[in-house]
Write an enzyme that holds these catalytic residues in place. Structure first.
Site, PDB file in Angstrom:
ATOM      1  N   SER A  78       0.831  -1.209   0.000  1.00 34.79           N
ATOM      2  CA  SER A  78       0.000   0.000   0.000  1.00 34.79           C
ATOM      3  C   SER A  78       0.861   1.254   0.000  1.00 34.79           C
ATOM      4  CB  SER A  78      -0.866   0.059   1.261  1.00 34.79           C
ATOM      5  OG  SER A  78      -1.696  -1.042   1.344  1.00 34.79           O
TER       6      SER A  78
HETATM    7  N1  SAH Z   1       0.314  -5.518   4.095  1.00 36.21           N
HETATM    8  C1  SAH Z   1       1.093  -5.892   2.943  1.00 36.21           C
HETATM    9  C2  SAH Z   1       0.399  -5.602   1.637  1.00 36.21           C
HETATM   10  C3  SAH Z   1      -0.457  -6.658   1.326  1.00 36.21           C
HETATM   11  S1  SAH Z   1      -1.201  -6.759  -0.259  1.00 36.21           S
HETATM   12  C4  SAH Z   1       2.450  -5.282   2.934  1.00 36.21           C
HETATM   13  O1  SAH Z   1       2.785  -4.458   3.803  1.00 36.21           O
HETATM   14  O2  SAH Z   1       3.214  -5.648   2.048  1.00 36.21           O
HETATM   15  C5  SAH Z   1      -2.488  -7.843   0.258  1.00 36.21           C
HETATM   16  C6  SAH Z   1      -2.015  -9.223   0.619  1.00 36.21           C
HETATM   17  O3  SAH Z   1      -3.149  -9.946   1.095  1.00 36.21           O
HETATM   18  C7  SAH Z   1      -1.462 -10.010  -0.561  1.00 36.21           C
HETATM   19  O4  SAH Z   1      -0.173 -10.442  -0.253  1.00 36.21           O
HETATM   20  C8  SAH Z   1      -2.443 -11.173  -0.674  1.00 36.21           C
HETATM   21  O5  SAH Z   1      -1.831 -12.373  -1.106  1.00 36.21           O
HETATM   22  C9  SAH Z   1      -2.970 -11.290   0.729  1.00 36.21           C
HETATM   23  N2  SAH Z   1      -4.258 -11.989   0.891  1.00 36.21           N
HETATM   24  C10 SAH Z   1      -5.355 -11.938   0.099  1.00 36.21           C
HETATM   25  N3  SAH Z   1      -6.338 -12.723   0.606  1.00 36.21           N
HETATM   26  C11 SAH Z   1      -5.826 -13.293   1.754  1.00 36.21           C
HETATM   27  C12 SAH Z   1      -6.354 -14.191   2.731  1.00 36.21           C
HETATM   28  N4  SAH Z   1      -7.584 -14.699   2.664  1.00 36.21           N
HETATM   29  N5  SAH Z   1      -5.548 -14.533   3.764  1.00 36.21           N
HETATM   30  C13 SAH Z   1      -4.284 -14.040   3.882  1.00 36.21           C
HETATM   31  N6  SAH Z   1      -3.737 -13.194   2.979  1.00 36.21           N
HETATM   32  C14 SAH Z   1      -4.506 -12.810   1.939  1.00 36.21           C
END
Ligand code: SAH
Length: 237
Positions: A78
């Site tokens: 993000s």
């Molecule tokens: N907070 C992260 C950004 C994440 S992007 C950072 O600082 O880098 C969103 C993430 O959520 C992705 O890596 C995606 O694979 C994950 N995601 C999506 N659905 C999910 C679920 N049901 N459980 C765990 N992770 C999930």
């Protein structure tokens, strides 16, 4: 954990400029969020995390721009303002137990750790999970508890949490297990896709960052804080 002296490197100026940008965007969005400023400790924590170390070599030059960036597997980190806002809204502070759903590259988890939180974070994509285990260990954030799996189920063995952050957009409903695993007095921050017919047709449903608060009696309230754009939360992944 990192300390200012250790990160006082060639990115120090860019990191300081990023904090300025975050403060500026906080003011600009205060009409939505109701917060003209964030807690100073949130910005201080972001000033200690070397964002460039969470990115692929070709994106390092962009590390401190206030924009989202690719982290592989079609996912994104993000924009810094959103990381700061979510950290603030979920009440992240020293000694708080925080659950993150969507570890991604581990940047948000590192910011929460710098705030002094105990962090549990779940990632559903195995390749990201594995890379982030190594990265967080190498950057001295080994105390973050990481799990590969479906974060919509939360982390029942470690619950309840003082704060929960979902960093991917839920389709219409916030996973009930997460609301259950929130402590009385706790806050959950989650982007929710509104799924309006036009947005869905265009393949890009409008999303709002929602703040869910549970009061001391366990009564849950919800309000929309800001329009946002997140990758989708994959339920049952
Ligand atoms: N907070 C992260 C950004 C994440 S992007 C950072 O600082 O880098 C969103 C993430 O959520 C992705 O890596 C995606 O694979 C994950 N995601 C999506 N659905 C999910 C679920 N049901 N459980 C765990 N992770 C999930």
């Amino acid at each position: 954990m990192r300390h200012e002296a250790e990160t006082g490197d060639r990115f120090a100026e860019a990191r300081a400029a990023m904090l300025e940008k975050i403060a500026q965007e906080t003011v600009e969005t205060a009409g939505w969020t109701g917060r003209p400023q964030l807690r100073p400790e949130v910005l201080e924590a972001m000033g200690r995390v070397p964002r460039e170390k969470f990115l692929a070599p070709q994106d390092v030059g962009e590390a401190y721009r206030n924009r989202p960036l690719p982290i592989g597997c079609a996912q994104t980190i993000s924009q810094p303002f959103i990381v700061a806002l979510m950290s603030d809204l979920c009440g992240a502070a020293a000694g708080k137990r925080i659950l993150e759903v969507g570890t991604g590259c581990g940047y948000q988890a590192a910011v929460l750790t710098e705030l002094g939180c105990d962090v549990w974070s779940v990632e559903s994509i195995s390749a990201l999970y594995k890379g982030t285990c190594t990265r967080l260990r190498d950057l001295d954030y080994a105390q973050v508890h990481l799990r590969h799996g479906d974060g919509t189920q939360g982390w029942p063995e470690a619950a309840p949490f003082d704060g929960i952050l979902v960093t991917a957009a839920a389709a219409q409903r916030i996973p009930p297990a997460l609301i259950e695993q929130l402590s009385p007095g706790g806050a959950l921050v989650c982007p929710v896709a509104e799924g309006g017919s036009l947005g869905s047709l265009l393949g890009q449903p409008a999303q709002k960052l929602c703040l869910i608060e549970k009061d001391a009696y366990g009564v849950v309230s919800r309000r929309a804080v800001l329009p946002v754009a997140f990758v989708p939360l994959v339920e049952g992944s």
